[in-house]
Scaffold this motif. Structure first.
Motif, PDB file in Angstrom:
ATOM      1  N   SER A 140       0.814  -1.220   0.000  1.00 30.63           N
ATOM      2  CA  SER A 140       0.000   0.000   0.000  1.00 30.63           C
ATOM      3  C   SER A 140       0.842   1.263   0.000  1.00 30.63           C
ATOM      4  O   SER A 140       0.365   2.335  -0.381  1.00 30.63           O
ATOM      5  N   PHE A 141       2.116   1.151   0.426  1.00 27.72           N
ATOM      6  CA  PHE A 141       3.011   2.304   0.469  1.00 27.72           C
ATOM      7  C   PHE A 141       3.997   2.317  -0.704  1.00 27.72           C
ATOM      8  O   PHE A 141       4.946   3.097  -0.712  1.00 27.72           O
ATOM      9  N   ASN A 142       3.766   1.459  -1.678  1.00 26.74           N
ATOM     10  CA  ASN A 142       4.686   1.360  -2.809  1.00 26.74           C
ATOM     11  C   ASN A 142       4.453   2.514  -3.787  1.00 26.74           C
ATOM     12  O   ASN A 142       3.310   2.874  -4.084  1.00 26.74           O
ATOM     13  N   SER A 143       5.520   3.082  -4.301  1.00 32.40           N
ATOM     14  CA  SER A 143       5.396   4.169  -5.274  1.00 32.40           C
ATOM     15  C   SER A 143       5.178   3.659  -6.685  1.00 32.40           C
ATOM     16  O   SER A 143       4.856   4.444  -7.593  1.00 32.40           O
ATOM     17  N   ALA A 144       5.354   2.352  -6.913  1.00 32.19           N
ATOM     18  CA  ALA A 144       5.150   1.779  -8.245  1.00 32.19           C
ATOM     19  C   ALA A 144       3.673   1.773  -8.599  1.00 32.19           C
ATOM     20  O   ALA A 144       2.796   1.840  -7.733  1.00 32.19           O
ATOM     21  N   ASN A 145       3.370   1.650  -9.879  1.00 29.15           N
ATOM     22  CA  ASN A 145       1.990   1.669 -10.350  1.00 29.15           C
ATOM     23  C   ASN A 145       1.323   0.299 -10.310  1.00 29.15           C
ATOM     24  O   ASN A 145       0.168   0.161 -10.720  1.00 29.15           O
ATOM     25  N   THR A 146       2.049  -0.693  -9.864  1.00 28.48           N
ATOM     26  CA  THR A 146       1.500  -2.037  -9.747  1.00 28.48           C
ATOM     27  C   THR A 146       1.781  -2.595  -8.361  1.00 28.48           C
ATOM     28  O   THR A 146       2.682  -2.125  -7.657  1.00 28.48           O
ATOM     29  N   ILE A 147       1.010  -3.592  -7.980  1.00 28.35           N
ATOM     30  CA  ILE A 147       1.220  -4.264  -6.694  1.00 28.35           C
ATOM     31  C   ILE A 147       2.440  -5.162  -6.823  1.00 28.35           C
ATOM     32  O   ILE A 147       2.389  -6.199  -7.502  1.00 28.35           O
ATOM     33  N   SER A 148       3.536  -4.782  -6.198  1.00 26.22           N
ATOM     34  CA  SER A 148       4.777  -5.532  -6.356  1.00 26.22           C
ATOM     35  C   SER A 148       5.639  -5.400  -5.109  1.00 26.22           C
ATOM     36  O   SER A 148       5.536  -4.429  -4.358  1.00 26.22           O
ATOM     37  N   ILE A 149       6.480  -6.395  -4.911  1.00 27.03           N
ATOM     38  CA  ILE A 149       7.471  -6.430  -3.826  1.00 27.03           C
ATOM     39  C   ILE A 149       8.779  -6.913  -4.437  1.00 27.03           C
ATOM     40  O   ILE A 149       8.778  -7.868  -5.223  1.00 27.03           O
ATOM     41  N   PRO A 150       9.923  -6.271  -4.135  1.00 22.55           N
ATOM     42  CA  PRO A 150      10.158  -5.214  -3.139  1.00 22.55           C
ATOM     43  C   PRO A 150       9.652  -3.854  -3.619  1.00 22.55           C
ATOM     44  O   PRO A 150       9.285  -3.681  -4.774  1.00 22.55           O
ATOM     45  N   LEU A 151       9.647  -2.880  -2.700  1.00 25.89           N
ATOM     46  CA  LEU A 151       9.141  -1.554  -2.986  1.00 25.89           C
ATOM     47  C   LEU A 151      10.095  -0.780  -3.895  1.00 25.89           C
ATOM     48  O   LEU A 151      11.314  -0.868  -3.754  1.00 25.89           O
ATOM     49  N   ASP A 152       9.490   0.009  -4.784  1.00 26.50           N
ATOM     50  CA  ASP A 152      10.300   0.910  -5.615  1.00 26.50           C
ATOM     51  C   ASP A 152      10.564   2.227  -4.894  1.00 26.50           C
ATOM     52  O   ASP A 152      11.482   2.960  -5.259  1.00 26.50           O
ATOM     53  N   GLY A 153       9.751   2.506  -3.883  1.00 30.75           N
ATOM     54  CA  GLY A 153       9.879   3.745  -3.133  1.00 30.75           C
ATOM     55  C   GLY A 153       8.673   3.912  -2.223  1.00 30.75           C
ATOM     56  O   GLY A 153       7.674   3.187  -2.339  1.00 30.75           O
ATOM     57  N   PHE A 154       8.768   4.858  -1.302  1.00 30.85           N
ATOM     58  CA  PHE A 154       7.685   5.091  -0.346  1.00 30.85           C
ATOM     59  C   PHE A 154       6.765   6.191  -0.875  1.00 30.85           C
ATOM     60  O   PHE A 154       7.230   7.241  -1.330  1.00 30.85           O
ATOM     61  N   SER A 155       5.442   5.936  -0.798  1.00 30.73           N
ATOM     62  CA  SER A 155       4.488   6.918  -1.290  1.00 30.73           C
ATOM     63  C   SER A 155       3.138   6.731  -0.592  1.00 30.73           C
ATOM     64  O   SER A 155       2.756   5.615  -0.231  1.00 30.73           O
ATOM     65  N   LEU A 156       2.429   7.843  -0.427  1.00 29.33           N
ATOM     66  CA  LEU A 156       1.078   7.833   0.147  1.00 29.33           C
ATOM     67  C   LEU A 156       0.022   8.145  -0.912  1.00 29.33           C
ATOM     68  O   LEU A 156      -1.132   8.404  -0.573  1.00 29.33           O
ATOM     69  N   GLN A 157       0.427   8.105  -2.172  1.00 28.08           N
ATOM     70  CA  GLN A 157      -0.480   8.515  -3.239  1.00 28.08           C
ATOM     71  C   GLN A 157      -1.699   7.611  -3.368  1.00 28.08           C
ATOM     72  O   GLN A 157      -2.785   8.065  -3.749  1.00 28.08           O
ATOM     73  N   TRP A 158      -1.549   6.330  -3.008  1.00 30.61           N
ATOM     74  CA  TRP A 158      -2.665   5.398  -3.175  1.00 30.61           C
ATOM     75  C   TRP A 158      -3.732   5.614  -2.112  1.00 30.61           C
ATOM     76  O   TRP A 158      -4.915   5.374  -2.362  1.00 30.61           O
ATOM     77  N   PHE A 159      -3.332   6.088  -0.925  1.00 34.62           N
ATOM     78  CA  PHE A 159      -4.315   6.448   0.093  1.00 34.62           C
ATOM     79  C   PHE A 159      -5.113   7.674  -0.366  1.00 34.62           C
ATOM     80  O   PHE A 159      -6.324   7.752  -0.149  1.00 34.62           O
ATOM     81  N   ALA A 160      -4.424   8.615  -0.987  1.00 36.37           N
ATOM     82  CA  ALA A 160      -5.110   9.800  -1.509  1.00 36.37           C
ATOM     83  C   ALA A 160      -6.049   9.414  -2.650  1.00 36.37           C
ATOM     84  O   ALA A 160      -7.143   9.982  -2.775  1.00 36.37           O
ATOM     85  N   LYS A 161      -5.651   8.423  -3.459  1.00 35.57           N
ATOM     86  CA  LYS A 161      -6.469   8.000  -4.585  1.00 35.57           C
ATOM     87  C   LYS A 161      -7.769   7.355  -4.117  1.00 35.57           C
ATOM     88  O   LYS A 161      -8.790   7.424  -4.812  1.00 35.57           O
ATOM     89  N   VAL A 162      -7.721   6.703  -2.957  1.00 35.14           N
ATOM     90  CA  VAL A 162      -8.944   6.096  -2.407  1.00 35.14           C
ATOM     91  C   VAL A 162     -10.019   7.162  -2.199  1.00 35.14           C
ATOM     92  O   VAL A 162     -11.184   6.988  -2.571  1.00 35.14           O
ATOM     93  N   PHE A 163      -9.607   8.284  -1.601  1.00 38.06           N
ATOM     94  CA  PHE A 163     -10.566   9.359  -1.320  1.00 38.06           C
ATOM     95  C   PHE A 163     -10.991  10.098  -2.583  1.00 38.06           C
ATOM     96  O   PHE A 163     -12.051  10.717  -2.611  1.00 38.06           O
ATOM     97  N   LYS A 164     -10.175  10.016  -3.635  1.00 35.82           N
ATOM     98  CA  LYS A 164     -10.535  10.682  -4.883  1.00 35.82           C
ATOM     99  C   LYS A 164     -11.453   9.829  -5.752  1.00 35.82           C
ATOM    100  O   LYS A 164     -12.077  10.349  -6.675  1.00 35.82           O
TER     101      LYS A 164
END
Length: 266
Positions: A29-53
């Motif tokens: 959920s904190f991944n900066s990549a555009n797909t659900i993947s592990i390991p993380l490409d970077g830390f991001s909160l954009q997907w939490f913001a997208k939920v509310f949008k």
């Protein structure tokens, strides 16, 4: 010694089996990549913001929240009345009826959803919003009846009898003496009912309609067409909401039990 190590290993593997998927959801959920993947490409909160949008996810969340609350509250009221009637008149008939109340949870949800759609919507022409409430009420009612009736059976009837002997009317004795002692059972029934209604897919799948989508089904549709971590972020938010709800419920039940012990002079 080896036996204890084996048991500890089994316990660790069981916990890992339960919590590992949840941990992976939190991480993605904190991944900066555009797909659900592990390991993380970077830390991001954009997907939490997208939920509310997302209008569809937020509207579905409101629908599921309202539906679960309505079904749970109505189920508690009906379950309380039914439990009182069954427990106050013990016998073979009461035990049979209690088993019947458990029967909806033994039938596959997809079968219940299809039958309700054919009977309520197609035959009786009931509006979808009302049919959806009735369908979820059928899901939660077994939990309400079984939990509340079990608590009623353990309740000391002499407490109510003492209140009525001292001149307390039956209705007031029930509201001021019996009902407070049933509070832990009612809260437990409400929690189980709310969670089962909120997370239900099979019944909602048949009884939903235009503008009347539920959150689990909306999440399933989102995953079908979008493989981004938005659903992971939403899942983390739902887990946090459930955890807070359970903590508050546990504290409320502990407070009630403490008050009961003080009242009894323990």
């Amino acid at each position: 010694m080896y036996k204890h190590r084996f048991i500890a290993l089994i316990a660790i593997l069981t916990l890992a089996f339960i919590f590992l998927p949840l941990i992976l959801i939190v991480i993605t959920s904190f991944n900066s990549a555009n797909t659900i993947s592990i390991p993380l490409d970077g830390f991001s909160l954009q997907w939490f913001a997208k939920v509310f949008k997302s209008r569809s996810l937020m509207q579905s969340f409101k629908n599921s929240l309202t539906l679960a609350l309505l079904a749970s509250v109505i189920g508690i009221v009906i379950g309380l009345v039914a439990s009182m009637a069954l427990v106050k008149r013990p016998g073979k008939v009461s035990n049979t009826l209690l088993s019947i109340f458990l029967s909806p949870s033994l039938i596959p949800g997809i079968v219940i959803g299809y039958v309700l759609f054919r009977f309520l919507v197609v035959v009786l022409q009931i509006p979808l919003n009302l049919a959806l409430i009735l369908g979820h009420l059928l899901i939660v009612l077994p939990f309400c009846v079984r939990i509340i009736s079990a608590s009623l059976k353990e309740l000391d009837e002499s407490i109510e009898e003492a209140a009525r002997t001292l001149g307390c009317p039956p209705t007031r004795a029930f509201l001021t003496v019996v009902l407070p002692n049933l509070r832990p059972a009612i809260l437990s029934a409400f929690m189980l009912s709310f969670i089962n209604s909120f997370n239900n897919i099979p019944v909602s799948m048949y009884l939903k309609g235009p503008g009347l989508n539920t959150l689990p089904y909306a999440m399933m549709n989102h995953i079908e067409y979008n493989y981004d971590p938005t659903v992971s972020a939403l899942s983390v938010m739902l887990m946090a909401m459930t955890l807070i709800f359970m903590v508050l419920l546990d504290r409320s039940m502990n407070t009630q039990q403490t008050r009961t012990k003080i009242t009894k002079g323990e």
